[in-house]
Design a protein around this motif. Structure first.
Motif, PDB file in Angstrom:
ATOM      1  N   GLN A   1       0.823  -1.215   0.000  1.00  0.00           N
ATOM      2  CA  GLN A   1       0.000   0.000   0.000  1.00  0.00           C
ATOM      3  C   GLN A   1       0.852   1.259   0.000  1.00  0.00           C
ATOM      4  OE1 GLN A   1      -2.492  -0.611   3.522  1.00  0.00           O
ATOM      5  NE2 GLN A   1      -4.172  -1.386   2.230  1.00  0.00           N
ATOM      6  N   TYR A   2       0.240   2.336  -0.444  1.00  0.00           N
ATOM      7  CA  TYR A   2       0.812   3.669  -0.263  1.00  0.00           C
ATOM      8  C   TYR A   2      -0.125   4.417   0.672  1.00  0.00           C
ATOM      9  CZ  TYR A   2       4.149   3.032  -4.025  1.00  0.00           C
ATOM     10  OH  TYR A   2       5.184   2.576  -4.776  1.00  0.00           O
ATOM     11  N   TRP A   3       0.456   4.959   1.729  1.00  0.00           N
ATOM     12  CA  TRP A   3      -0.366   5.731   2.661  1.00  0.00           C
ATOM     13  C   TRP A   3      -0.046   7.211   2.466  1.00  0.00           C
ATOM     14  CZ3 TRP A   3       0.209   2.955   8.116  1.00  0.00           C
ATOM     15  CH2 TRP A   3      -0.315   1.652   8.007  1.00  0.00           C
ATOM     16  N   TYR A   4      -1.104   8.004   2.491  1.00  0.00           N
ATOM     17  CA  TYR A   4      -0.819   9.438   2.493  1.00  0.00           C
ATOM     18  C   TYR A   4      -0.051   9.754   3.771  1.00  0.00           C
ATOM     19  CZ  TYR A   4      -1.169  14.448   2.311  1.00  0.00           C
ATOM     20  OH  TYR A   4      -0.832  15.775   2.293  1.00  0.00           O
ATOM     21  N   GLU A   5       0.913  10.667   3.684  1.00  0.00           N
ATOM     22  CA  GLU A   5       1.911  10.790   4.749  1.00  0.00           C
ATOM     23  C   GLU A   5       1.348  11.061   6.145  1.00  0.00           C
ATOM     24  OE1 GLU A   5       4.516  13.783   3.326  1.00  0.00           O
ATOM     25  OE2 GLU A   5       3.009  15.357   3.320  1.00  0.00           O
ATOM     26  N   THR A   6       0.165  11.678   6.245  1.00  0.00           N
ATOM     27  CA  THR A   6      -0.358  11.951   7.602  1.00  0.00           C
ATOM     28  C   THR A   6      -1.277  10.826   8.096  1.00  0.00           C
ATOM     29  OG1 THR A   6      -2.207  13.191   6.666  1.00  0.00           O
ATOM     30  CG2 THR A   6      -0.266  14.472   7.349  1.00  0.00           C
ATOM     31  N   TYR A   7      -1.512   9.860   7.246  1.00  0.00           N
ATOM     32  CA  TYR A   7      -2.419   8.781   7.648  1.00  0.00           C
ATOM     33  C   TYR A   7      -1.768   7.886   8.702  1.00  0.00           C
ATOM     34  CZ  TYR A   7      -5.076   4.406   7.471  1.00  0.00           C
ATOM     35  OH  TYR A   7      -5.788   3.290   7.808  1.00  0.00           O
TER      36      TYR A   7
ATOM     37  N   HIS B   1      -5.669  12.911   3.276  1.00  0.00           N
ATOM     38  CA  HIS B   1      -6.084  12.622   1.910  1.00  0.00           C
ATOM     39  C   HIS B   1      -5.338  13.563   0.977  1.00  0.00           C
ATOM     40  CE1 HIS B   1      -8.537  16.247   2.340  1.00  0.00           C
ATOM     41  NE2 HIS B   1      -8.942  15.728   3.500  1.00  0.00           N
ATOM     42  N   ALA B   2      -5.187  13.114  -0.252  1.00  0.00           N
ATOM     43  CA  ALA B   2      -4.472  13.928  -1.237  1.00  0.00           C
ATOM     44  C   ALA B   2      -4.872  13.462  -2.624  1.00  0.00           C
ATOM     45  CB  ALA B   2      -2.969  13.763  -1.028  1.00  0.00           C
ATOM     46  N   PRO B   3      -4.661  14.295  -3.631  1.00  0.00           N
ATOM     47  CA  PRO B   3      -4.965  13.862  -5.001  1.00  0.00           C
ATOM     48  C   PRO B   3      -4.152  12.624  -5.363  1.00  0.00           C
ATOM     49  CG  PRO B   3      -4.575  16.216  -4.906  1.00  0.00           C
ATOM     50  CD  PRO B   3      -4.216  15.688  -3.560  1.00  0.00           C
TER      51      PRO B   3
END
Lengths: 230, 390
Positions: free
Chosen positions: B58-64, B76-78
């Motif tokens: 997986q790739y997690w958005y950095e603040t997740y 969340h991010a584009p």
């Protein structure tokens, strides 16, 4: 040259802070092919003398040479080798290995000598033939009488055709008939193979077979005499 | 030579030998059987978690942070352009998460609302049920959570959420399907709706919280996104199973200890009872090191023979366990352990079997050797008289 040479031998055992002298001032020589008995009362030092000759123990003082080897200077490995190659032992209580058959008990010293299986088989059957036990090769010691056990012990002692057999009270646990049978067997081996036999005993029956009798008393040689045993 | 003598000696000892061998074989069996269940559980759980949740990584958005619900709203991010291509090719899926509240039977319950593409086939989540009409939003929900909320397929629940500007909104959501899974990370405290709907509800078109990829080897870097490989994503499971394994190890350590006491006891007894035998061997010219070897090997041979005895009854029993598994009962899922279904099927790999054999052999060798050190000090004359040299 003497087979066994003992000079000024003394053996002490530590007891508490002191020491007990088992043998003192022993000077003896044994030639090859002797049939000699060391006699004397209990505690006179017979077994201790046999143990030192057999390199199972070492003297405290003096020198003991067995087949040209100074017992005291031998390492544990060297004395094991001396026993393995040149000396057979017969014990009062037979000391057979209980889980082995007659054949396996007699074979054991040859395994230590790393003999081939074929050589071992021949030597074991010859030895058992000598003592008249070829029909019992598959029996275990627990299935044998005392006399038979001692005959197995003799076969085990002579199977490697040693230069020297040391027998510690070999007839002490046997009845008269078995004792005579055993002694005749040993005498025959002595005469036919030229094996040196040294006994410790206080059994009159053994004494009657000896060629030489050494009497120990309180750890000293009391008498050393040639007798006409057999 | 030593081997033959040792074998002869222990077989000659009869019943005592066979009893020791039996106890040792039980140790082998218990260790392999128990560990097999843990290995089986881990294999099942890993496979299920991959199939239902994490696929190839997986790739997690950095603040997740899955353990920080307060950060979720802003995580969340584009979606990166390259990932969009992968999504269209079925190589990845994007997921959007937001905290929300539902009101089943009038009770308030905080949940995580997750958006997923209804047409995805990358993970086994039954997203095909997320067919939304203009007026209704449908959702899918795990059976454990549905039972917990006392809701079933066809029920409507009130869903309340906040959009990107912090404005609250609420709608009725229909439970389109209740799915059954052993993977708690896609079930516990969450409901799934269509990704485009959730993006619209939040005002976050083309945005995601995490991206799940198909290929385990894909680890390209995207700015603002952190790649999480399978080792990382399965770490919680691995740690949990390791903890359980350590717990179960105590049981087989006790069993192994009992077997070792039997061996140790036999060795001690042998050293004391068989002194005359040792003396006789020394008189016949056997060296002390050889006698030590012989007695140690006798102990070790117990463990070797136990392998064969264990194989005789163990292999059919282990095969049987493999076939029928261990029935855990219908409420096993409520234990809160991922990968546990109503039955657990063990896996016996060669690593487990060889590892167990080596462990028992090494332990037995040490336990067999320790008492024999006394022989090194034994004088032949003392041994022949049945005495122990002080």
């Amino acid at each position: 040259m003497a087979h066994i040479k003992i000079n000024g031998m003394l053996k002490n055992y530590p007891i508490g802070r002191g020491k007990f002298t088992a043998l003192k001032g022993i000077d003896l020589e044994f030639a090859k092919g002797e049939f000699t008995g060391i006699v004397g009362p209990s505690g006179s030092g017979k077994t201790t003398l046999l143990n030192i000759i057999g390199s199972l123990d070492v003297q405290s003082e003096g020198s003991v040479e067995v087949m040209g080897k100074d017992i005291k200077s031998l390492s544990a490995k060297q004395s094991s080798r001396l026993r393995s190659e040149h000396i057979g032992f017969i014990f009062q209580t037979y000391n057979l290995l209980p889980v082995y058959t007659v054949y396996e008990n007699v074979e054991f010293p040859l395994i230590l000598l790393k003999m081939s299986a074929a050589e071992r088989k021949k030597a074991v059957l010859d030895a058992l033939d000598w003592v008249g036990l070829t029909d019992k090769i598959k029996s275990r010691p627990s299935q044998l009488s005392g006399g038979e056990c001692q005959r197995v012990a003799i076969a085990r002692a002579i199977v490697k055709k040693p230069d020297l057999v040391l027998a510690d009270e070999p007839t002490a646990n046997l009845d008269a008939e078995n004792s005579h049978h055993i002694l005749k067997t040993m005498k025959k081996i002595n005469e036919d193979l030229g094996t040196t036999f040294i006994f410790s005993t206080h059994d009159a029956k053994v004494i009657s077979y000896l060629k030489r009798k050494i009497t120990l008393l309180d750890g000293k040689v009391d008498k050393d005499e040639i007798v006409n045993g057999g | 030579m030593i081997f033959k003598l040792a074998l002869k000696n222990i077989l000659g000892a009869g019943f005592r030998t066979w009893l020791n061998i039996f106890i040792l074989s039980l140790s082998y069996f218990a260790i392999i059987a128990l560990q097999g269940f843990y290995v089986g559980w881990q294999d099942d759980a890993e496979r299920e978690i991959k199939n239902w949740d994490i696929a190839g990584g997986q790739y997690w958005y950095e603040t997740y942070d899955p353990y920080d619900p307060y950060a979720l709203e802003d995580s969340h991010a584009p979606i990166p352009e390259e990932v969009e291509t992968m999504i269209s090719e079925g190589e990845a899926i994007s997921l959007l998460f937001t905290p929300a509240t539902i009101y089943p039977e009038g009770r308030m319950r905080n949940i995580i609302l997750k958006g997923i593409d209804p047409n995805q086939i990358l993970i086994e989540l039954p997203t095909k049920y997320l067919k939304d009409s203009e007026n209704e939003i449908s959702c899918i929900i795990g059976s454990g959570f549905a039972d917990n909320l006392n809701i079933k397929e066809g029920d409507f629940i009130v869903l309340r959420w906040r959009d990107k500007n912090g404005a609250f909104d609420a709608r009725d959501v229909e439970v389109a399907h209740v799915f059954s899974t052993t993977v708690l990370t896609v079930e516990k405290g969450q409901i799934w709706i269509s990704l485009p709907i959730l993006q619209e509800m939040l005002g976050l078109p083309d945005e995601a919280t995490i991206i799940t990829v198909k290929d385990e080897m894909f680890n390209k870097e995207f700015s603002g996104w952190q790649h999480k490989d399978l080792d990382f994503l399965l770490l919680d499971l691995t740690n949990m199973i390791q903890m359980k394994t350590v717990g179960s190890s105590i049981m087989y350590a006790i069993l192994l200890f009992l077997a070792m006491i039997a061996i140790f006891d036999t060795q001690i007894l042998a050293i004391f009872r068989r002194r005359k035998e040792m003396g006789t061997m020394m008189a016949m010219g056997m060296t002390r090191p050889k006698i030590i070897q012989l007695f140690t090997l006798e102990g070790v041979l117990h463990a070797v023979l136990a392998i064969f005895m264990g194989a005789i009854y163990g292999i059919p029993l282990l095969r049987h366990f493999e076939k029928v598994g261990m029935q855990l009962g219908a409420d096993a899922k409520e234990w809160g352990l991922s990968g546990l279904d109503d039955a657990l099927y063990p896996v016996y790999g060669w690593k487990l079997v060889v590892g167990t054999i080596i462990l028992v052999l090494i332990t037995t060798t040490i336990v067999s050797f320790l008492p024999t050190r006394k022989i090194a000090k034994l004088k032949p004359t003392d041994a022949l008289r049945g005495k122990m040299t002080k």
